[in-house]
Design a protein around this motif. Structure first.
Motif, PDB file in Angstrom:
ATOM      1  N   LYS A  93      29.195  39.038  33.370  1.00 17.46           N
ATOM      2  CA  LYS A  93      28.634  37.747  32.957  1.00 17.46           C
ATOM      3  C   LYS A  93      27.302  37.459  33.648  1.00 17.46           C
ATOM      4  O   LYS A  93      26.804  36.333  33.623  1.00 17.46           O
ATOM      5  CB  LYS A  93      29.628  36.627  33.250  1.00 17.46           C
ATOM      6  N   CYS A 135      26.221  37.311  36.913  1.00 17.38           N
ATOM      7  CA  CYS A 135      26.178  36.307  37.987  1.00 17.38           C
ATOM      8  C   CYS A 135      25.265  36.716  39.131  1.00 17.38           C
ATOM      9  O   CYS A 135      25.004  35.919  40.023  1.00 17.38           O
ATOM     10  CB  CYS A 135      27.581  36.016  38.511  1.00 17.38           C
ATOM     11  N   PHE A 171      25.885  38.611  41.657  1.00 11.35           N
ATOM     12  CA  PHE A 171      26.501  38.838  42.975  1.00 11.35           C
ATOM     13  C   PHE A 171      26.290  40.281  43.439  1.00 11.35           C
ATOM     14  O   PHE A 171      25.927  40.535  44.580  1.00 11.35           O
ATOM     15  CB  PHE A 171      28.012  38.529  42.946  1.00 11.35           C
ATOM     16  N   ALA A 230      31.528  45.875  44.000  1.00  9.85           N
ATOM     17  CA  ALA A 230      32.812  45.720  43.326  1.00  9.85           C
ATOM     18  C   ALA A 230      33.657  44.632  43.988  1.00  9.85           C
ATOM     19  O   ALA A 230      34.347  43.863  43.316  1.00  9.85           O
ATOM     20  CB  ALA A 230      33.566  47.043  43.318  1.00  9.85           C
ATOM     21  N   VAL A 231      33.572  44.561  45.324  1.00  5.19           N
ATOM     22  CA  VAL A 231      34.342  43.561  46.059  1.00  5.19           C
ATOM     23  C   VAL A 231      33.925  42.147  45.658  1.00  5.19           C
ATOM     24  O   VAL A 231      34.743  41.243  45.554  1.00  5.19           O
ATOM     25  CB  VAL A 231      34.170  43.778  47.586  1.00  5.19           C
ATOM     26  N   MET A 232      32.637  41.967  45.390  1.00  8.22           N
ATOM     27  CA  MET A 232      32.145  40.623  45.059  1.00  8.22           C
ATOM     28  C   MET A 232      32.204  40.308  43.570  1.00  8.22           C
ATOM     29  O   MET A 232      31.969  39.171  43.176  1.00  8.22           O
ATOM     30  CB  MET A 232      30.698  40.458  45.551  1.00  8.22           C
ATOM     31  N   CYS A 233      32.489  41.291  42.728  1.00  7.78           N
ATOM     32  CA  CYS A 233      32.419  41.049  41.283  1.00  7.78           C
ATOM     33  C   CYS A 233      33.561  40.140  40.824  1.00  7.78           C
ATOM     34  O   CYS A 233      34.727  40.518  40.893  1.00  7.78           O
ATOM     35  CB  CYS A 233      32.471  42.360  40.515  1.00  7.78           C
ATOM     36  N   PRO A 234      33.255  38.933  40.323  1.00  2.00           N
ATOM     37  CA  PRO A 234      34.325  38.010  39.919  1.00  2.00           C
ATOM     38  C   PRO A 234      35.016  38.455  38.630  1.00  2.00           C
ATOM     39  O   PRO A 234      36.065  37.926  38.292  1.00  2.00           O
ATOM     40  CB  PRO A 234      33.595  36.686  39.687  1.00  2.00           C
ATOM     41  N   ASP A 235      34.405  39.414  37.918  1.00  6.91           N
ATOM     42  CA  ASP A 235      34.990  39.826  36.650  1.00  6.91           C
ATOM     43  C   ASP A 235      35.568  41.232  36.689  1.00  6.91           C
ATOM     44  O   ASP A 235      35.943  41.779  35.653  1.00  6.91           O
ATOM     45  CB  ASP A 235      33.937  39.682  35.544  1.00  6.91           C
ATOM     46  N   THR A 236      35.657  41.773  37.872  1.00  5.95           N
ATOM     47  CA  THR A 236      36.205  43.126  38.070  1.00  5.95           C
ATOM     48  C   THR A 236      35.616  44.080  37.033  1.00  5.95           C
ATOM     49  O   THR A 236      36.323  44.804  36.346  1.00  5.95           O
ATOM     50  CB  THR A 236      37.746  43.123  37.993  1.00  5.95           C
ATOM     51  N   ILE A 261      33.241  46.352  37.792  1.00  7.01           N
ATOM     52  CA  ILE A 261      32.599  47.506  38.438  1.00  7.01           C
ATOM     53  C   ILE A 261      33.646  48.490  38.960  1.00  7.01           C
ATOM     54  O   ILE A 261      34.607  48.089  39.626  1.00  7.01           O
ATOM     55  CB  ILE A 261      31.698  47.043  39.619  1.00  7.01           C
TER      56      ILE A 261
END
Lengths: 354, 69, 250
Positions: free
Chosen positions: B12, B14, B16, B57-63, B65
């Protein structure tokens, strides 16, 4: 002959719950139903059950929801204000199609109200109470024995239809003692629960919800529920009928007023007045057919309630168009004594059919 | 050697992952995805600089990555 | 080459309904990862509250019960008592837990119900459009505190993790944040520990997560992350407020 034991109405109800296989009770104290939680606090653990004195009626009904979602039989009981607090949860139970038994040993309202026998919560139980387009199954015991038997039936119906079932009784039925058979009349039915949330192991995940946001999803769901309510109306009416064959007037009453009516009917018949009785045992489903058929012939109905006129509306809807509907109500703890009812019978008969 | 794979149509945009990538090898795409966002994209030319630290990947809110090493 | 980071098994393929940059998504992934690692998903039942968290059942492939607003801890109580060998978690927002559901959360915690509650604190009512919540910071403007929250009128932001930690029934109460990789990793450990508390029958566990609602905060997703650091953490300090190490309560 099965042994009978002198038993208080509320105790018969609580014992009925245990024998119905209810193992989870959550409730908050309120008079005049405290015998129920007190009995269950002592006796549920002995039967491997769980009793939690909840922090509120709101918590109680939601704990019931959690246990019920797990596929277990669960109940709560309360009175007037407490039942009002539960309405949100009852609506969710109906919307998510979860069974539960909710007992209302009625107080006189509105507001805090007195604790004398009354039937002021008929509309709340039968015509909603909570938000949304749903129905409760509503049972109205008229004796201590029925407090026992109908509690078992309440659990069976709740499970069968995945719908909240309410038992409403006035404090007289809850508090007085009568000889009572404390064993089930027939083996208790336990329907399968292929919807219970028990963890997804070995199957796909299950969901119990009442939120429908998609186009027409909610309408579809409500129409599905309506079909269920129609089926309940078709199949589950329970009603007691007495002295109707030669009757010139029919009394319609439930709970304590029906008992008073029976005495009044004997008094009337002793004077040659032909009076019969229709006592709805299920308030939803209401005995619509029975009231219609008999009112078509008798055309003179007297509804006796301990309120200012709640069930009388359902009688009006059900009755034949030519029937005259009379009403005698004693609200707020006022009591309809047999002589009073006899007087009303005479008035109604003098008026004749409309 | 490591690299990441971003699910374009799940992203999306973002930012991050772009913000937190210690090597600055993720950028925003010039073309929007199927759901109308400008998604993050891995800069393929910088591929050999990815350490597979998983921070993005840890910060991705939409998983969105996946990280390979 | 091997995948060293991929979508957890216990997160469905469904795209989330969350706004871009909403850290709800991170919290969901962390819970899924914890279920993966602990191997508990087959016997886990999730209970979402009402709000942005309500669609939990779309994202976790587990059994789920949709609770009335604020009542998830009571539903979880009934469910856990009915099936003590299942893992029951509630997932609540700040309106759900800290406003309408205070009674249910406090008493579930005080009874020491062996359940786990995940609490998303983003200082506003997200789904309904950004109204003032009990956790809204002093001076913070929302649609229902348009001039900024004023303690004289609206009182102070409520600190749930600290408050719950005072209750004897609580085994684990912590506040974590989701605004940076380091903090996300800490949050993951906290979520895992909370589940472990339940698995080991230690009692009630709660993880408060400082989360963003950039849409209703009216800032970019990245700016929202810095606001957690700059504005939320000074008032809502991170840390473990209670951690039971043995069954000393027995």
């Amino acid at each position: 002959m099965t042994e009978k034991k002198l038993t208080k109405g509320n105790i018969a109800l609580a014992e009925g719950a245990i024998q119905a296989g209810c193992r989870f009770y959550f409730g908050y104290p309120i008079t005049p139903q405290n015998d129920i939680p007190e009995y269950l606090a002592r006796n549920l653990p002995k039967n491997g059950g769980t009793f939690i004195p909840a922090e509120s009626e709101i918590a109680s009904i939601n704990m019931v929801m959690g246990a019920s979602a797990s596929g277990k039989r669960a109940m709560t009981s309360s009175s007037g204000p407490g039942i009002s607090l539960m309405q949100e949860g009852i609506s969710y139970l109906a919307g998510s199609e979860m069974p539960a038994v909710i007992v209302n040993i009625m107080r006189c309202g509105p507001g805090l109200g007195g604790i004398a026998p009354t039937q002021g919560d008929y509309n709340q139980a039968v015509h909603g109470g909570g938000h949304g387009d749903y129905r409760n199954i509503v049972l109205a015991p008229g004796s201590v024995q029925e407090m026992f038997d109908l509690t078992i039936r309440a659990f069976e119906l709740a499970d069968k239809y995945r719908n909240p079932t309410m038992i409403i009784a006035d404090a007289m039925i809850g508090q007085f003692q009568e000889p009572c058979r404390l064993t089930p009349e027939k083996p208790v039915e336990f329907p399968e629960k292929p919807w219970a949330l028990t963890g997804r192991k070995g199957r796909s995940p299950r969901l119990l919800k009442s939120l429908y946001l998609g186009d027409y999803e909610q309408e579809e769901h409500n129409l599905f529920l309506k079909k269920k309510y129609d089926e309940i109306q078709e199949n589950e009416v329970m009603v007691e009928m007495q002295n109707l064959d030669d009757a010139e007037l029919i009394i319609v009453a439930f709970g304590t007023p029906a008992r008073v009516a029976k005495t009044a009917i004997s008094l009337a018949r002793a004077e040659g007045l032909k009076v019969g009785l229709i006592r709805p045992i299920t308030l939803f489903p209401f005995p619509v057919k029975q009231v219609f058929e008999h009112s078509a012939r008798v055309k003179n109905i007297l509804v006796v309630e301990m309120n200012t006129g709640q069930m009388v509306r359902d009688v009006r809807i059900a009755a034949h168009k030519d029937a005259a509907i009379h009403f005698y109500g004693r609200p707020g703890g006022g009591f309809p004594f047999p002589d009073d009812v006899l007087g009303e019978i005479k008035k109604a008969l003098a008026g004749g059919a409309r | 050697m490591a690299h990441i794979v971003i699910d374009r149509d799940r992203c999306k945009g973002c930012y991050f992952c772009i913000e937190f990538c210690p090597r600055n090898i993720i950028r925003i795409s010039q073309e929007h995805n199927r759901i109308g966002y400008f998604p993050a994209e891995f800069i393929e030319e910088e591929r050999e600089r990815c350490t597979g630290c998983k921070t993005c990947a840890v910060m991705c809110p939409d998983t969105a990555i996946e990280v390979y090493k | 080459m091997n995948a060293i980071f991929k979508r957890p098994d216990n997160l469905t393929d469904a795209a989330t309904h969350f706004c871009p940059g909403c850290t709800h998504g991170i919290a969901h992934r962390l819970i899924a990862e914890a279920m993966d690692e602990l191997g508990i998903a087959d016997r886990t039942i999730g209970i979402p509250g009402v709000g942005c968290c309500v669609f939990l059942y779309r994202y976790f492939p587990i059994d789920a019960l949709e609770a009335p607003h604020g009542r998830a801890p009571a539903c979880a109580t009934g469910m856990k008592r009915a099936q003590p060998d299942r893992i029951i978690f509630a997932y609540q927002g700040d309106g759900d837990m800290a406003a309408i559901g205070t009674s249910e959360i406090i008493h579930a915690a005080n009874r020491g119900e062996n359940i786990t509650v995940f609490f998303i604190n983003n200082s506003v009512y997200g789904m309904t459009g950004g109204q003032m919540a009990p956790t809204t910071l002093l001076g913070q403007q929302t649609t229902t505190s348009p001039f900024g929250r004023d303690f004289k009128s609206e009182g102070y932001p409520i600190k749930m993790a600290e408050m719950l930690a005072t209750l004897e029934g609580v085994a684990y109460s912590t506040r974590v944040s989701l605004h940076s990789p380091k903090h996300v990793n800490q949050a993951k450990k906290a979520i895992r520990k909370a589940f472990e508390m339940q698995i080991n029958e230690m009692g009630f566990s709660v993880v408060e997560m400082l989360s963003t609602c950039n849409t209703n905060w009216r800032v970019s997703p990245l700016e929202a992350l810095t606001m957690i650091e700059r504005e939320m953490i000074p008032y809502f300090p991170l840390g473990v407020f209670k951690e039971r190490t043995g069954k000393d309560f027995l």
